[in-house]
Design a protein around this motif. Structure first.
Motif, PDB file in Angstrom:
ATOM      1  N   MET A  55      -9.968   1.759   5.071  1.00 25.71           N
ATOM      2  CA  MET A  55      -9.222   2.788   5.799  1.00 25.71           C
ATOM      3  C   MET A  55      -7.729   2.664   5.543  1.00 25.71           C
ATOM      4  SD  MET A  55     -11.174   3.250   9.416  1.00 25.71           S
ATOM      5  CE  MET A  55     -11.907   1.679   9.723  1.00 25.71           C
ATOM      6  N   ARG A  56      -7.230   1.424   5.548  1.00 20.62           N
ATOM      7  CA  ARG A  56      -5.798   1.244   5.303  1.00 20.62           C
ATOM      8  C   ARG A  56      -5.418   1.773   3.918  1.00 20.62           C
ATOM      9  NH1 ARG A  56      -2.914  -1.286   9.109  1.00 20.62           N
ATOM     10  NH2 ARG A  56      -3.852  -2.969  10.332  1.00 20.62           N
ATOM     11  N   ILE A  57      -6.261   1.447   2.961  1.00 19.03           N
ATOM     12  CA  ILE A  57      -5.950   1.885   1.599  1.00 19.03           C
ATOM     13  C   ILE A  57      -5.985   3.404   1.512  1.00 19.03           C
ATOM     14  CG2 ILE A  57      -6.783   1.875  -0.765  1.00 19.03           C
ATOM     15  CD1 ILE A  57      -7.638  -0.960  -0.386  1.00 19.03           C
ATOM     16  N   ILE A  58      -7.010   3.991   2.135  1.00 15.26           N
ATOM     17  CA  ILE A  58      -7.126   5.443   2.042  1.00 15.26           C
ATOM     18  C   ILE A  58      -5.923   6.113   2.682  1.00 15.26           C
ATOM     19  CG2 ILE A  58      -8.405   7.403   2.967  1.00 15.26           C
ATOM     20  CD1 ILE A  58     -10.940   5.931   2.291  1.00 15.26           C
ATOM     21  N   VAL A  59      -5.513   5.578   3.829  1.00 13.44           N
ATOM     22  CA  VAL A  59      -4.398   6.219   4.526  1.00 13.44           C
ATOM     23  C   VAL A  59      -3.096   6.070   3.754  1.00 13.44           C
ATOM     24  CG1 VAL A  59      -2.938   6.067   6.551  1.00 13.44           C
ATOM     25  CG2 VAL A  59      -5.407   6.040   6.801  1.00 13.44           C
ATOM     26  N   ASP A  60      -2.820   4.831   3.316  1.00 13.15           N
ATOM     27  CA  ASP A  60      -1.508   4.576   2.724  1.00 13.15           C
ATOM     28  C   ASP A  60      -1.450   4.889   1.249  1.00 13.15           C
ATOM     29  OD1 ASP A  60      -0.308   3.793   5.009  1.00 13.15           O
ATOM     30  OD2 ASP A  60      -0.858   1.691   4.801  1.00 13.15           O
ATOM     31  N   LEU A  61      -2.518   4.546   0.586  1.00 15.87           N
ATOM     32  CA  LEU A  61      -2.447   4.521  -0.873  1.00 15.87           C
ATOM     33  C   LEU A  61      -2.900   5.833  -1.485  1.00 15.87           C
ATOM     34  CD1 LEU A  61      -2.000   2.655  -3.304  1.00 15.87           C
ATOM     35  CD2 LEU A  61      -4.339   1.916  -3.069  1.00 15.87           C
ATOM     36  N   LEU A  62      -3.822   6.478  -0.828  1.00 15.45           N
ATOM     37  CA  LEU A  62      -4.548   7.504  -1.549  1.00 15.45           C
ATOM     38  C   LEU A  62      -4.355   8.946  -1.117  1.00 15.45           C
ATOM     39  CD1 LEU A  62      -7.904   5.608  -1.886  1.00 15.45           C
ATOM     40  CD2 LEU A  62      -6.163   5.888  -3.593  1.00 15.45           C
ATOM     41  N   PRO A  63      -3.398   9.275  -0.314  1.00 16.44           N
ATOM     42  CA  PRO A  63      -3.321  10.694   0.026  1.00 16.44           C
ATOM     43  C   PRO A  63      -3.217  11.540  -1.232  1.00 16.44           C
ATOM     44  CG  PRO A  63      -1.569   9.455   1.132  1.00 16.44           C
ATOM     45  CD  PRO A  63      -2.297   8.515   0.250  1.00 16.44           C
ATOM     46  N   SER A  64      -2.544  10.980  -2.235  1.00 17.78           N
ATOM     47  CA  SER A  64      -2.352  11.748  -3.457  1.00 17.78           C
ATOM     48  C   SER A  64      -3.599  11.763  -4.323  1.00 17.78           C
ATOM     49  CB  SER A  64      -1.206  11.134  -4.241  1.00 17.78           C
ATOM     50  OG  SER A  64      -1.445   9.749  -4.372  1.00 17.78           O
ATOM     51  N   LEU A  65      -4.493  10.822  -4.064  1.00 16.61           N
ATOM     52  CA  LEU A  65      -5.673  10.716  -4.928  1.00 16.61           C
ATOM     53  C   LEU A  65      -6.930  11.129  -4.195  1.00 16.61           C
ATOM     54  CD1 LEU A  65      -4.820   7.228  -6.373  1.00 16.61           C
ATOM     55  CD2 LEU A  65      -4.512   9.405  -7.509  1.00 16.61           C
ATOM     56  N   GLN A  66      -6.746  11.969  -3.191  1.00 14.56           N
ATOM     57  CA  GLN A  66      -7.866  12.302  -2.331  1.00 14.56           C
ATOM     58  C   GLN A  66      -9.083  12.787  -3.114  1.00 14.56           C
ATOM     59  OE1 GLN A  66      -6.795  14.783   0.884  1.00 14.56           O
ATOM     60  NE2 GLN A  66      -8.644  14.295   1.994  1.00 14.56           N
ATOM     61  N   HIS A  67      -8.833  13.691  -4.048  1.00 13.66           N
ATOM     62  CA  HIS A  67      -9.954  14.266  -4.781  1.00 13.66           C
ATOM     63  C   HIS A  67     -10.744  13.181  -5.509  1.00 13.66           C
ATOM     64  CE1 HIS A  67     -12.333  17.081  -6.988  1.00 13.66           C
ATOM     65  NE2 HIS A  67     -11.988  16.494  -8.119  1.00 13.66           N
ATOM     66  N   GLU A  68     -10.007  12.269  -6.166  1.00 14.82           N
ATOM     67  CA  GLU A  68     -10.673  11.250  -6.970  1.00 14.82           C
ATOM     68  C   GLU A  68     -11.519  10.325  -6.094  1.00 14.82           C
ATOM     69  OE1 GLU A  68      -7.668  12.210  -7.326  1.00 14.82           O
ATOM     70  OE2 GLU A  68      -7.195  12.540  -9.454  1.00 14.82           O
ATOM     71  N   TYR A  69     -10.901   9.804  -5.032  1.00 17.14           N
ATOM     72  CA  TYR A  69     -11.675   8.838  -4.273  1.00 17.14           C
ATOM     73  C   TYR A  69     -12.823   9.505  -3.544  1.00 17.14           C
ATOM     74  CZ  TYR A  69      -9.862   9.564   0.544  1.00 17.14           C
ATOM     75  OH  TYR A  69      -9.584  10.057   1.774  1.00 17.14           O
ATOM     76  N   GLN A  70     -12.633  10.767  -3.169  1.00 16.85           N
ATOM     77  CA  GLN A  70     -13.745  11.442  -2.496  1.00 16.85           C
ATOM     78  C   GLN A  70     -14.921  11.622  -3.441  1.00 16.85           C
ATOM     79  OE1 GLN A  70     -13.185  14.692   0.052  1.00 16.85           O
ATOM     80  NE2 GLN A  70     -12.528  13.235   1.587  1.00 16.85           N
ATOM     81  N   THR A  71     -14.603  11.952  -4.709  1.00 20.24           N
ATOM     82  CA  THR A  71     -15.687  12.123  -5.663  1.00 20.24           C
ATOM     83  C   THR A  71     -16.457  10.818  -5.828  1.00 20.24           C
ATOM     84  OG1 THR A  71     -14.186  13.594  -6.779  1.00 20.24           O
ATOM     85  CG2 THR A  71     -16.207  13.020  -7.953  1.00 20.24           C
TER      86      THR A  71
ATOM     87  N   ALA B  83     -14.810  11.740   5.413  1.00 18.24           N
ATOM     88  CA  ALA B  83     -14.099  12.738   6.202  1.00 18.24           C
ATOM     89  C   ALA B  83     -12.599  12.520   6.026  1.00 18.24           C
ATOM     90  CB  ALA B  83     -14.498  12.631   7.667  1.00 18.24           C
ATOM     91  N   GLY B  84     -12.194  11.236   6.011  1.00 21.68           N
ATOM     92  CA  GLY B  84     -10.789  10.927   5.766  1.00 21.68           C
ATOM     93  C   GLY B  84      -9.846  11.433   6.838  1.00 21.68           C
TER      94      GLY B  84
ATOM     95  N   PHE C  87       0.823  -1.215   0.000  1.00 19.66           N
ATOM     96  CA  PHE C  87       0.000   0.000   0.000  1.00 19.66           C
ATOM     97  C   PHE C  87       0.856   1.264   0.000  1.00 19.66           C
ATOM     98  CE2 PHE C  87      -3.473  -2.456   2.508  1.00 19.66           C
ATOM     99  CZ  PHE C  87      -3.822  -3.121   1.349  1.00 19.66           C
ATOM    100  N   ALA C  88       1.792   1.311   0.946  1.00 16.54           N
ATOM    101  CA  ALA C  88       2.532   2.564   1.132  1.00 16.54           C
ATOM    102  C   ALA C  88       3.397   2.883  -0.082  1.00 16.54           C
ATOM    103  CB  ALA C  88       3.391   2.472   2.385  1.00 16.54           C
ATOM    104  N   VAL C  89       4.086   1.837  -0.611  1.00 16.54           N
ATOM    105  CA  VAL C  89       4.956   2.057  -1.774  1.00 16.54           C
ATOM    106  C   VAL C  89       4.138   2.487  -2.981  1.00 16.54           C
ATOM    107  CG1 VAL C  89       6.597   0.957  -3.320  1.00 16.54           C
ATOM    108  CG2 VAL C  89       6.541   0.324  -0.889  1.00 16.54           C
ATOM    109  N   MET C  90       2.992   1.810  -3.155  1.00 21.08           N
ATOM    110  CA  MET C  90       2.113   2.170  -4.275  1.00 21.08           C
ATOM    111  C   MET C  90       1.680   3.616  -4.154  1.00 21.08           C
ATOM    112  SD  MET C  90      -0.355  -1.105  -4.493  1.00 21.08           S
ATOM    113  CE  MET C  90      -1.048  -1.068  -6.118  1.00 21.08           C
ATOM    114  N   GLY C  91       1.355   4.007  -2.912  1.00 19.52           N
ATOM    115  CA  GLY C  91       0.886   5.373  -2.695  1.00 19.52           C
ATOM    116  C   GLY C  91       1.885   6.389  -3.215  1.00 19.52           C
ATOM    117  N   GLU C  92       3.152   6.158  -2.919  1.00 17.08           N
ATOM    118  CA  GLU C  92       4.181   7.100  -3.378  1.00 17.08           C
ATOM    119  C   GLU C  92       4.285   7.127  -4.893  1.00 17.08           C
ATOM    120  OE1 GLU C  92       7.973   6.357  -1.498  1.00 17.08           O
ATOM    121  OE2 GLU C  92       6.940   6.328   0.440  1.00 17.08           O
TER     122      GLU C  92
END
Lengths: 522, 486
Positions: free
Chosen positions: B263-279, B323-324, B193-198
């Protein structure tokens, strides 16, 4: 937080939780219907006595909250168990504990099935009602405000009339839908006002106009449903008609006051500018309630429905007085609420007395009751006269004060002079006489025609017993309202000062200070 | 030790898998024990319950101040995993208690509990995964076991139909999930998760499109497992057809596992994709809340009604995801804990109630319960009011915390929408109370007298009132559980 408690004793907590504890004991240990009745009576009388010191030791010279209690409850959200009363909320607590006793006595013989559950429901209801009137924390307030739906739902649904399921569901969903908007307003205010739910802090915080208007709208929907104001009043006639007698008594006596109390406690002091802004709107709705609903009341053939509509009309006076921002009008509104607590409660009890005998509430099924029930006829005449605000009755004091206050009021946003509003509102004096007396004539006066009516027996001593204190209170408040007004004076003065002081200047200062504050922060 | 070189990478913290090992070994041992020793008696069930309890204690005892990692990051053991595992143990254990009486007439009773243990094992792996491979293994282990459990009453047509639907749609969703993972892997070259996120944060052009596609499929696949609309279609059928204790199990445990993974995915994977996943999640939340709460109104069968009610609750829980924030995530844990208590209580009452040998299924079956069994009636009433979110019951705070977090994160309108639908939802919960308290009894009741189940009803009812009055401790525990994650 210091305790402003003259007794140095958590008397508000005791008032709130004594009925609940009593209900628990009755549930677990008391067996047999009569034992349950006596035990509930004992608990409710004890609860009434416990609330009396609130009135006797009340300091009339201060607008501060009194008998305050404070304990941290849910520190995660800064929600506290914070209680306190002022001159506006204290009378309602006494009224609640008093009417609960009346309700329990009045249900003595009419409730024959599931007596235990009935009594428990009433005691739990008392807990939630006193909780509403003594909360100073917004979430605690909401907590009690919502929790009372559960006992009320069961009271109407289990012991009500034929259409009880429909009526109780309508009651529940209307009020629930209203209150969720209040919850969202409270959550929003929490973040805006710096993570606090203290109602006193909300009163002090300068919300800007946009915030105030949204908050007002959310509060308005929640409170208007409870009052109820036209056009969200339709749940009330249904709920009243189907509720058992004591349910109607508590509904008219206390529950309706919660909405108006909400306007006084939340809307006026927390969002004063929005409250002023919405005056024409509130006045219009109040006048509709007073005039239009009075005509609707005239058309009713069911006595309970008629009194229910009459309640809506009288509550129109209360909301009118509330939004006039004058000492006389606001005090009149509060007096009107308390008085309505006596009079409407008594009228519902009158209908209950007749219903116990003939099991019908249709006006057409009666006629000439005076011939067989002379004592009852006198009692009912008394309360009918009180209902049309005859001088000497408590309702007169409330209405005349509202009218005087309306005449002299000068709200900023009103285009029309409030004189015309007062004149329009005065029409209710005529209208309420029409529907009340016409009902009285059709039910009580006239010759005995119907055989069923001939068999009716006059009131028993027990039945007469619960009317006596209501009569005395109605007369006391009608002839000598000063002790009641004394309690209100300072608190209402403070409230009007809050409601007429704009928060906008302070809000503007706050907005200008924001960049500075941010800069300091970083 | 330092000189020893292993021919294969040796796990650095094998001990952290102790609970998993206990469950796995016991599950396999129980298969044999049931065939050779206990021969279909209830002993198997008690051993399975014991296994759950022991695994729970092991998990709790292993918890340290620092998160532990095994298999080079494939498996994490942090406070977050501990808390969610304990929820899963509680759900499984209670579902097993509910099965004691319910399943006593079935043959092959041993496999039933073994399958529950395997499903639980799958979920334990899921919540400890830090990596799509581990997650997928856990997820499939869970899903395959649950497919069989849904079809357990193989002579009942309805059960077969439910299982078939569930299996086909489940297989489809697993396919979507894998498809989504491959896109993300293709862009990032990693499963972690974390590596993918970066890596994903720097995706541009075609790669960005691939990431978006991967995200959509990922959310669809996971959304299926937790019954988010429009991937909820299987829920009412599977809930209705499954043995009732399994319905209870399904409505809680996989939801816990699913949301933990989210939650794990959102925290590790998606900080950069926040807008997309929130939509995407906002759209799904709007749909889920509406469908769950509206469709439940039309149901006459209480299991179907509760299925839609679950969908509605999932919609509310999504407020916390949207809320994230740490508040939102701890709110999800609070919600799941309270939801677990309410759901287990409700299903315990349903299973205890029988009419002429048929166990309570239709809403009508509850008519007059309050006169015959005031205790059950009160408990059921409390659970219903709690689910509707009325104060002095736990359900109020469950909604409160997630809505609060969502308001703080700026989703005021969405919360308003959710709150209005929660008022709509109150309608069908109240209807159950209506049958219990307002209606007259029509057919004689015939209750199961089972001490463990009655105890479950009592404990859950008391807990829900206690949490309603004093929720602070639970908030605190959930906040701490989040420590490992955020």
């Amino acid at each position: 937080m210091e305790l402003h408690n003259v007794l140095d004793f958590p008397i508000l907590s005791l008032s709130i939780f004594l009925p609940l504890a009593g209900a628990l004991v009755i549930w677990l240990f008391v067996k047999g219907d009569d034992a349950v009745r006596w035990a509930s009576l004992a608990v409710s009388v004890a609860a009434f006595i416990v609330t009396l010191p609130l009135a006797l030791m009340f300091d009339k010279t201060t607008a501060h909250m009194q008998f305050e209690e404070f304990a941290p409850w849910i520190s995660t959200f800064n929600i506290n168990y914070q209680l306190g009363v002022d001159g506006i909320s204290m009378p309602f607590i006494i009224l609640t504990s008093f009417l609960t006793v009346v309700c329990i006595v009045s249900a003595w013989r009419c409730i024959q099935n599931r007596v235990k559950e009935y009594m428990i429901a009433f005691l739990v209801l008392e807990t939630t009602l006193i909780g509403v009137f003594s909360s100073l924390d917004a979430v605690l307030f909401y907590f009690f405000w919502e929790a009372l739906l559960i006992p009320m739902y069961l009271i109407i649904g289990i012991w009500g009339g034929k259409n009880r399921v429909y009526a109780t569901l309508k009651f529940f969903l209307y009020t629930l839908a209203g209150s969720v908007l209040m919850l969202i307003a409270l959550l929003a205010m929490y973040f805006e006002a710096g993570k606090t739910f203290s109602m006193l802090a909300f009163m002090d915080y300068p919300f800007n106009l946009e915030w105030q208007i949204w908050i007002f709208i959310a509060f308005f929907i929640a409170f208007a449903v409870k009052v109820p104001m036209w056009p969200v009043h339709t749940w009330l006639p249904d709920a009243h008609t189907e509720a058992p007698t004591a349910g109607s008594v508590i509904l008219a006596g206390i529950l309706l006051k919660m909405g108006a109390y909400g306007f006084l406690r939340f809307s006026l002091p927390m969002v004063p500018d929005a409250s002023q802004y919405f005056v024409p709107f509130m006045v219009a709705l109040s006048l509709v309630a007073i005039v239009y609903i009075s005509f609707v009341a005239m058309m009713q053939t069911d006595m309970k429905r008629l009194i229910a509509y009459s309640s809506i009309a009288h509550m129109g006076f209360v909301t009118l007085g509330t939004f006039m921002f004058t000492q006389a009008a606001v005090e009149g509104a509060v007096i009107g609420m308390i008085s309505h607590g006596f009079v409407a409660a008594a009228l519902f009890l009158c209908v209950g007395v007749m219903y116990d005998r003939l099991h019908t509430r249709e006006i057409g099924d009666y006629g000439g009751v005076v011939n067989v029930m002379p004592v009852f006829a006198a009692v009912m005449l008394f309360f009918c006269m009180a209902n049309i605000a005859l001088p000497g009755a408590s309702a007169f004091v409330g209405e005349i004060m509202v009218l005087i206050g309306t005449f002299e009021a000068n709200p900023v946003y009103m285009d029309v002079s409030t004189k015309w509003v007062a004149i329009a509102a005065t029409s209710s004096v005529v209208l309420s006489a029409c529907y009340t007396l016409w009902m009285y004539k059709r039910v009580v006066m006239g010759d005995l025609v119907k055989d069923s009516v001939k068999s009716m027996k006059d009131m028993t001593a027990r039945e007469f017993g619960f009317f006596v204190p209501l009569m005395l209170l109605t007369l006391w408040m009608g002839f000598y309202p000063l002790p009641f007004l004394d309690i209100l004076h300072v608190s209402v003065e403070h409230l009007i000062a809050q409601a007429t002081t704009s928060k906008l200047d302070a809000a503007a200062v706050l907005v200008q200070a924001m960049p500075v504050l941010d800069a300091v922060h970083h | 030790m330092a000189n020893v070189t292993f021919p294969f990478p040796f796990p650095d913290h094998l001990i952290t898998l102790l609970p998993e090992m206990i469950v796995a070994i016991m599950a396999m041992a129980l298969l044999l024990i049931d065939v050779f020793i206990t021969k279909g008696s209830k002993v198997t069930a008690y051993l399975a319950i014991l296994t759950t309890i022991v695994a729970g204690f092991a998990t709790y005892a292993l918890q340290g101040p620092e998160p532990l990692v095994a298999f080079y990051g494939f498996f994490v053991f942090d406070a977050f995993a501990v808390f969610s595992k304990i929820l899963i143990f509680a759900a499984t254990g209670m579902a097993m208690i509910l099965s004691l009486e319910y399943m006593k007439d079935e043959k092959h009773i041993g496999e039933y509990y073994v399958l529950m243990l395997f499903a639980m094992l799958g979920m334990m792996l899921m919540v400890s995964s830090n990596n799509f491979i581990t997650m997928y293994l856990g997820l499939e282990l869970m899903a395959l076991s649950v497919y069989v459990l849904v079809a357990y009453q193989r002579d009942v047509l309805r059960s077969n139909e439910a299982a078939l639907k569930y299996f086909i749609l489940g297989a489809l969703s697993s396919g979507m999930l894998l498809y989504g993972i491959t896109f993300l892997y293709g862009v990032s070259g990693s499963f972690e998760f974390a590596v993918m996120g970066e890596k994903l944060a720097h995706a541009e052009g075609n790669a960005a499109t691939a990431v978006m596609l991967g995200l959509v499929f990922l959310i669809a696949g996971l959304g299926f497992k937790v019954s988010m609309a429009p991937f909820h279609m299987w829920t009412p059928d599977a809930y209705e057809g499954a043995p009732t204790p399994i319905t209870a199990f399904m409505s809680v445990a996989p939801k816990v596992a699913g949301f933990v993974i989210f939650m794990r995915i959102i925290v590790d994977l998606l900080p950069s994709l926040q807008h997309e996943y929130q939509t995407i999640l906002t759209g799904i939340a709007v749909l889920t809340i509406a469908i769950g709460n509206l469709a439940a109104i039309a149901q006459r069968n209480i299991k179907r009604m509760l299925a839609y009610s679950t969908v509605g609750h999932v919609g509310f829980i999504m407020m916390g995801l949207l809320a994230g924030t740490p508040e939102g995530f701890s709110g999800i844990l609070v919600y799941l804990s309270i939801y677990l208590v309410m759901t287990m209580g409700v299903f315990a009452v349903i299973i205890l109630m029988r009419r002429e040998g048929i166990q309570g299924e239709l809403l009508d079956d509850f008519a007059g319960l309050s006169k015959v069994r005031p205790g059950y009636a009160l408990a059921m009433g409390l659970f219903m009011f709690s689910m509707a979110g009325i104060p002095f019951l736990g359900g109020f705070w469950a909604k409160y915390v997630v809505f609060m977090a969502a308001v703080e994160a700026g989703h005021l309108y969405l919360v308003l929408y959710a709150l209005l639908f929660s008022a709509v939802g109150a309608f069908y919960y109240l209807r159950v109370v209506k049958y219990i308290y307002f209606d007259e009894e029509r057919v004689a009741f015939n209750f199961i007298e089972s001490k463990p189940m009655q105890a479950t009803v009592f404990v859950t009812a008391v807990t829900i009132v206690f949490l309603g009055l004093f929720p602070e401790a639970l908030f605190e525990v959930c906040r701490q559980a989040l420590g490992g994650l955020v």
